[in-house]
Enzyme design. Structure first.
Site, mmCIF file in Angstrom:
data_model
loop_
_atom_site.group_PDB
_atom_site.id
_atom_site.type_symbol
_atom_site.label_atom_id
_atom_site.label_comp_id
_atom_site.label_asym_id
_atom_site.label_seq_id
_atom_site.Cartn_x
_atom_site.Cartn_y
_atom_site.Cartn_z
ATOM 1 N N SER A 189 -9.310 1.179 -9.729
ATOM 2 C CA SER A 189 -8.164 0.192 -9.790
ATOM 3 C C SER A 189 -7.635 0.157 -11.305
ATOM 4 O O SER A 189 -8.420 0.398 -12.034
ATOM 5 C CB SER A 189 -8.661 -1.211 -9.341
ATOM 6 O OG SER A 189 -7.836 -2.242 -9.881
ATOM 7 N N TYR A 192 -15.680 -7.109 -10.950
ATOM 8 C CA TYR A 192 -14.947 -6.165 -9.996
ATOM 9 C C TYR A 192 -14.376 -5.153 -11.033
ATOM 10 O O TYR A 192 -14.252 -4.010 -10.884
ATOM 11 C CB TYR A 192 -13.641 -6.897 -9.519
ATOM 12 C CG TYR A 192 -12.738 -6.011 -8.681
ATOM 13 C CD1 TYR A 192 -13.276 -5.732 -7.403
ATOM 14 C CD2 TYR A 192 -11.552 -5.591 -9.061
ATOM 15 C CE1 TYR A 192 -12.496 -5.017 -6.647
ATOM 16 C CE2 TYR A 192 -10.750 -5.008 -8.281
ATOM 17 C CZ TYR A 192 -10.879 -4.404 -6.996
ATOM 18 O OH TYR A 192 -10.273 -3.780 -6.383
#
Length: 259
Positions: free
Chosen positions: A140, A153
């Protein structure tokens, strides 16, 4: 990759994983779908078998559970038909670091890093022996930007990127292709799982567009694919700046600015 090689996709019941399954089935690949939601996988498998005439197997697994993870690892290590691993399964947690319990943090790390690395570790030796194979790790852009405020995350996605880059250097000479895909905000169910309305977020990419772009990078054999980034030179500059520091790390004394 041969059109006959099978593709194992984690997190395959919905979102990015389900679209990867759709696209690889269109290319004539047999599939092994891995996720927790058997009902959704059954529906997806039935559609792809009917449309594309491919073989689709379902492996129901929760990759945060050791027994389930070991089952998938064994399949990757032993099944010579599998030539592509798409490490897509992932999770986030609501709120910031202070809002997340120890169990929340552990769950995100277990799925996003431990399971991802173990599955890659399970299949890489076979791929290297065979001199072929591909590992796709879904990272990501959050892993590049702590400013987004998703500390755990983002850290797991930075791990996925770094691991992919390292495996590219280690496995590439042995004929194994490794790709990191870095989405930005994408219209998936992960937003609902952390209590956010995806419709209130700017610049959300549709899943089909994300995967189609990622597969262009896959076909080009890119090591890092960032579908939302308009100017690839920005990534190249970033990567070159990192490389430029490397010769300066080998110093027997602290830098003068610390003395």
């Amino acid at each position: 990759m041969s059109a006959q090689s099978a593709v194992l996709i984690t997190g395959a019941s919905t979102g990015i994983g389900a679209v990867y399954a759709d696209r690889f089935a269109k290319r004539g690949h047999d599939l092994v779908l891995v996720a927790r939601d058997r009902e959704r996988m059954e529906a997806l498998a039935a559609r792809l078998r009917e449309r594309d005439g491919v073989n689709v197997e379902i492996l129901r697994a929760d990759l945060t559970q050791r027994a389930d993870l070991l089952q998938v690892e064994a399949r990757l290590a032993d099944d010579a038909r599998i030539g592509v691993l798409v490490n897509n399964a992932g999770a986030s947690a609501a709120g910031g670091f202070l809002d997340q319990s120890v169990d929340d943090v552990s769950r995100v790390i277990d799925l996003n890093t431990t399971a991802l690395a173990r599955l890659a570790s399970a299949v890489a030796p076979r791929f290297a022996r065979e001199g072929r194979g591909a590992i796709v790790n879904i990272a990501s852009v959050v892993g590049l930007a702590p400013e987004f405020g998703m500390s755990v995350y983002g850290a797991t996605k930075a791990f996925a990127l770094f691991l992919s880059q390292g495996l590219h250097l280690e496995l590439g000479p042995k004929g194994v292709y490794v790709q990191a895909v870095l989405p930005a905000a994408t219209r998936t169910e992960i937003w609902a799982s952390v209590g956010k309305d995806v419709n209130e977020i700017e610049g959300v990419m549709e899943v089909d567009d994300l995967v189609d772009a990622a597969l262009v990078g896959f076909d080009r054999r890119e090591t890092v694919t960032i579908p939302p980034l308009p100017d690839v030179q920005q990534w190249n500059d970033f990567d070159n700046a990192r490389r430029a520091m490397m010769p300066n790390f080998a110093q027997s004394q602290p830098a003068s600015r610390y003395r």
